[in-house]
Design a protein around this motif. Structure first.
Motif, PDB file in Angstrom:
ATOM      1  N   THR A 199       9.362 -11.062  50.970  1.00  0.00           N
ATOM      2  CA  THR A 199       8.478 -11.466  49.866  1.00  0.00           C
ATOM      3  C   THR A 199       9.296 -11.918  48.661  1.00  0.00           C
ATOM      4  N   ASN A 255      -1.723 -10.672  50.525  1.00  0.00           N
ATOM      5  CA  ASN A 255      -1.101 -10.031  51.678  1.00  0.00           C
ATOM      6  C   ASN A 255      -2.120 -10.004  52.808  1.00  0.00           C
ATOM      7  N   TYR A 280       0.695 -11.249  44.909  1.00  0.00           N
ATOM      8  CA  TYR A 280       0.527 -12.241  45.972  1.00  0.00           C
ATOM      9  C   TYR A 280      -0.496 -11.713  46.969  1.00  0.00           C
ATOM     10  N   ASN A 326      10.944 -15.250  49.606  1.00  0.00           N
ATOM     11  CA  ASN A 326       9.894 -16.277  49.617  1.00  0.00           C
ATOM     12  C   ASN A 326       9.620 -16.764  48.202  1.00  0.00           C
ATOM     13  N   ASP A 361       7.649  -4.301  45.317  1.00  0.00           N
ATOM     14  CA  ASP A 361       8.555  -4.537  46.436  1.00  0.00           C
ATOM     15  C   ASP A 361      10.001  -4.369  45.984  1.00  0.00           C
TER      16      ASP A 361
END
Length: 99
Positions: free
Chosen positions: A88, A40, A38, A91, A64
């Motif tokens: 994250t 950042n 993703y 999400n 993560d």
């Protein structure tokens, strides 16, 4: 528009527990995240709406989650930055669960 918001710790805890209850209502015991990487946005640029972020970096849901798993295995202490790591993951689950 108001520039600052105060959030009571107890209110935040209540919301987090409500979300945990929502997890318990899920028909599955696992969440499959189909995407890993993703964009950042650096912390100092994240909330600056007057300037487009010039230097995006890449984050990894896999990394993560691996970092968070170390907490469960007691290989490291919980840090404030772990809120970001959990966010994250949440999400991604939230996006995948939107109908």
């Amino acid at each position: 528009m108001k520039n600052n918001i105060e959030i009571q710790k107890e209110d935040l805890k209540k919301i987090l527990f409500m979300l945990i209850d929502k997890l318990d209502d899920s028909p599955t015991d696992k969440f499959s995240l189909e995407k890993d990487l993703y964009w950042n946005i650096p912390d100092d640029k994240l909330y600056n709406m007057y300037q487009e972020p010039p230097d995006l970096t890449i984050g990894s849901l896999v990394e993560d989650w691996e970092l968070l798993q170390k907490i469960l295995r007691k290989e490291r202490e919980v840090l404030w930055y772990d809120f970001y790591k959990v966010s994250t993951i949440l999400n991604s689950i939230g996006h995948a669960s939107i109908i």
